[in-house]
Every structure is written in structure tokens, then in C-alpha cells.
Design an enzyme around this catalytic site. Structure first.
Site, PDB file in Angstrom:
ATOM      1  N   LYS A   1      -0.970  -1.407  -4.498  1.00  0.00           N
ATOM      2  CA  LYS A   1      -2.051  -0.430  -4.408  1.00  0.00           C
ATOM      3  C   LYS A   1      -1.439   0.962  -4.489  1.00  0.00           C
ATOM      4  O   LYS A   1      -0.848   1.459  -3.528  1.00  0.00           O
ATOM      5  CB  LYS A   1      -2.814  -0.615  -3.098  1.00  0.00           C
ATOM      6  CG  LYS A   1      -3.992   0.334  -2.899  1.00  0.00           C
ATOM      7  CD  LYS A   1      -4.693   0.032  -1.587  1.00  0.00           C
ATOM      8  CE  LYS A   1      -5.847   1.005  -1.345  1.00  0.00           C
ATOM      9  NZ  LYS A   1      -6.541   0.748  -0.064  1.00  0.00           N
TER      10      LYS A   1
ATOM     11  N   TYR B   1       0.846  -1.192   0.000  1.00  0.00           N
ATOM     12  CA  TYR B   1       0.000   0.000   0.000  1.00  0.00           C
ATOM     13  C   TYR B   1       0.882   1.242   0.000  1.00  0.00           C
ATOM     14  O   TYR B   1       1.505   1.574   1.005  1.00  0.00           O
ATOM     15  CB  TYR B   1      -0.927  -0.015   1.212  1.00  0.00           C
ATOM     16  CG  TYR B   1      -2.015   1.036   1.179  1.00  0.00           C
ATOM     17  CD1 TYR B   1      -2.242   1.830   0.062  1.00  0.00           C
ATOM     18  CD2 TYR B   1      -2.852   1.202   2.272  1.00  0.00           C
ATOM     19  CE1 TYR B   1      -3.249   2.774   0.039  1.00  0.00           C
ATOM     20  CE2 TYR B   1      -3.868   2.146   2.260  1.00  0.00           C
ATOM     21  CZ  TYR B   1      -4.064   2.935   1.143  1.00  0.00           C
ATOM     22  OH  TYR B   1      -5.064   3.868   1.130  1.00  0.00           O
TER      23      TYR B   1
END
Length: 284
Positions: free
Chosen positions: A146, A118
Site C-alpha cells: 500500500k 503500509y
């Protein structure tokens, strides 16, 4: 509810996602305020999400400022039955690229489900370079990246996504976060939309995603334009405060915390924006 997760409201949200036919559920992403919950609360919420998801794959966050806690959270989540783990490099002191690599290397080596990187510098304080993302993608158990941001123009975004996809390990998907740029990210070649909006309005999110992934530029832009009133609030107040306010205004939750909802000056406009989306979201 007095510092404890509202399990009934949370379960109802997950059941709505399942009914809409979502591909997966992100139970405790950064918009899910995971960092504010205890280990025990995170475990309870993750178990509830897996149960309510009724077979739809669930991914949950294991981020913490303590590396040993990350491993414990990963163990909890896996025992709860998740199909993926999400990790942002949280830290009190800003981390170096080498420290982040070693963190992911250790975690990836001790888990048995795919891990999603992330990149969210707004909350973690660390910004990944593409070189680091590529290097991390070759660790074992890596499943997805992500992205928190892309170039503002479609050509630039497409170039970055194409370059990443040509360099990352085989099978690692590229996902877009930051809902206001999601349509562009999907048109630019991202494989996944890690959506905030989808948690409340899954039909809208699914329609936009499906249009973009089949390359229908006109429909994607039309659907995205219809959501622009909400994107204005996302840009102005951030996704967490906006979606918490919308959740309260539409009766899904009561007084969400720890987010401070949008102030009264903007709540009427938020109600109108949410109402427009909700009409689409819950008619199917």
C-alpha cells in the site's frame, strides 16, 4: 460514544459497502484510528466487520509499537475471520530499514493470511525505499504493498509503479493510498485503491476505480474532477479529519473521536462538497 466504538453506526457503514458491491473492506486502516483502540476494542470491531461484511473479504490493521502485541493482534484478527492483515511499522524511536525488515519477517512467518505492507510515513515516521519494498515482497505470506505517495506527474508515477511491478514477488499487488492521488495512481498501473472516501461513498469510489482499471482516462479524470472539492479538504486538513467531519455532517456518526473535525469556518464548504458526492454515492 464515551470512549467506546459505536458498533451500530460502524455496522451500518459496513452494510452500505456490501450493498454497493465493494471488493473488500478495510476495517481498521489508519483512517479508522486503530492506534487509539485497545486490543479488546480492536478485536470487537474486527469481529463486527467480518460479520457485517457477509462474506466480503475483510482486512484489518495490526500495527503497534510493541512487536509482541502485533503478533497478538494478528492472532485476534485471524480468529475473527479476516482475509488479510495491514501493517505499518509504528515506533516511538525511528526505525532503521534492517529493523523494519526483521519486523515484517517475524510477523509474516507467524501468520496464515496475506499481509499488506503500509508505507505511510506521515503517521509512522518511516519511509520505505523501493529496494526495501521489493525485498519484503519475497517474504512468505506477503500479499500487497500500500503506497502512501507517488511522483506528482503521471509519467513519473507510471515509471515507478512499472518498476516495482517488474521486481516484486509474483502475486504481490501494488495499491495506492492517499485519495487525492488515487486516480493518477490507478491510471499509473496500481492494482488496488485503498480508499478513505470509499468508506462513506462507495459508489463514487467504485465508479472511479472501474473506469481507471479499464483504461478510460477521460472518464477517470471527469469522475476525479467531480471529487476535487473534497480533495481540497483532504490536502488542507488530512483525510482523517475531513472524512470524520463528513461522516458527522451526513449523519453517519455522532461527534467522531479522536479526530478533531474541521472547524466551523470550513464546515459549510465541507457540507456542500459531501453533499455533491453523496448524491452520487447513494443513488447507485
Amino acid at each position: 460514544m464515551q470512549g467506546e466504538p459505536d458498533e451500530k453506526a460502524f455496522g451500518a457503514l459496513i452494510e452500505t459497502l456490501v450493498a454497493a458491491g465493494v471488493n473488500s473492506v478495510g476495517a481498521l486502516g489508519s483512517t479508522g484510528s486503530y492506534a487509539y483502540l485497545t486490543r479488546e476494542q480492536r478485536f470487537a470491531v474486527t469481529k463486527l466487520a467480518v460479520s457485517a461484511a457477509a462474506g466480503v473479504p475483510v482486512m484489518t490493521s495490526i500495527g503497534s509499537v510493541n512487536a509482541e502485541m502485533i503478533l497478538r493482534l494478528a492472532e485476534d484478527a485471524q480468529s475473527a475471520g479476516v482475509k488479510g492483515l495491514l501493517l505499518a511499522p509504528l515506533s516511538y524511536q525511528k526505525l532503521t530499514a534492517d529493523e523494519v525488515f526483521r519486523l515484517y519477517e517475524r510477523v509474516a512467518g507467524e501468520i496464515s493470511v496475506p499481509l499488506c505492507i503500509y508505507d505511510n510515513p506521515a503517521t509512522s515516521g518511516f519511509e520505505f525505499t523501493d529496494e526495501l519494498l521489493v525485498a519484503l515482497s519475497f517474504l512468505r505470506n506477503m500479499g500487497s504493498i500500500k503506497l502512501g505517495d507517488l511522483p506528482a506527474d503521471l509519467a513519473g508515477a507510471s515509471a515507478r509503479v512499472a518498476k516495482l511491478k517488474s521486481q516484486v514477488a509474483k502475486g504481490v499487488t501494488i495499491g495506492i493510498s492517499g485519495d487525492a492521488q488515487s486516480a493518477m495512481g490507478l491510471l499509473a498501473g496500481c492494482d488496488v485503491w485503498y480508499s478513505v472516501l470509499g468508506g462513506l461513498f462507495p459508489y463514487d469510489a467504485l465508479r472511479l476505480t472501474q473506469a481507471a482499471l479499464r483504461g478510460d482516462v477521460d472518464e477517470t479524470r471527469q469522475l476525479n474532477s467531480a471529487l476535487e472539492p473534497l480533495w481540497v479538504f483532504f490536502r488542507r486538513h488530512g483525510s482523517l479529519r475531513t472524512i470524520a467531519t463528513v461522516a458527522e455532517l451526513t449523519g453517519r456518526v455522532v461527534a467522531p473521536w479522536p479526530a478533531f473535525p474541521v472547524t466551523n469556518a470550513g464546515r459549510g464548504r465541507a457540507r456542500c462538497s459531501a453533499g455533491d458526492a453523496g448524491a452520487t454515492a447513494f443513488t447507485g
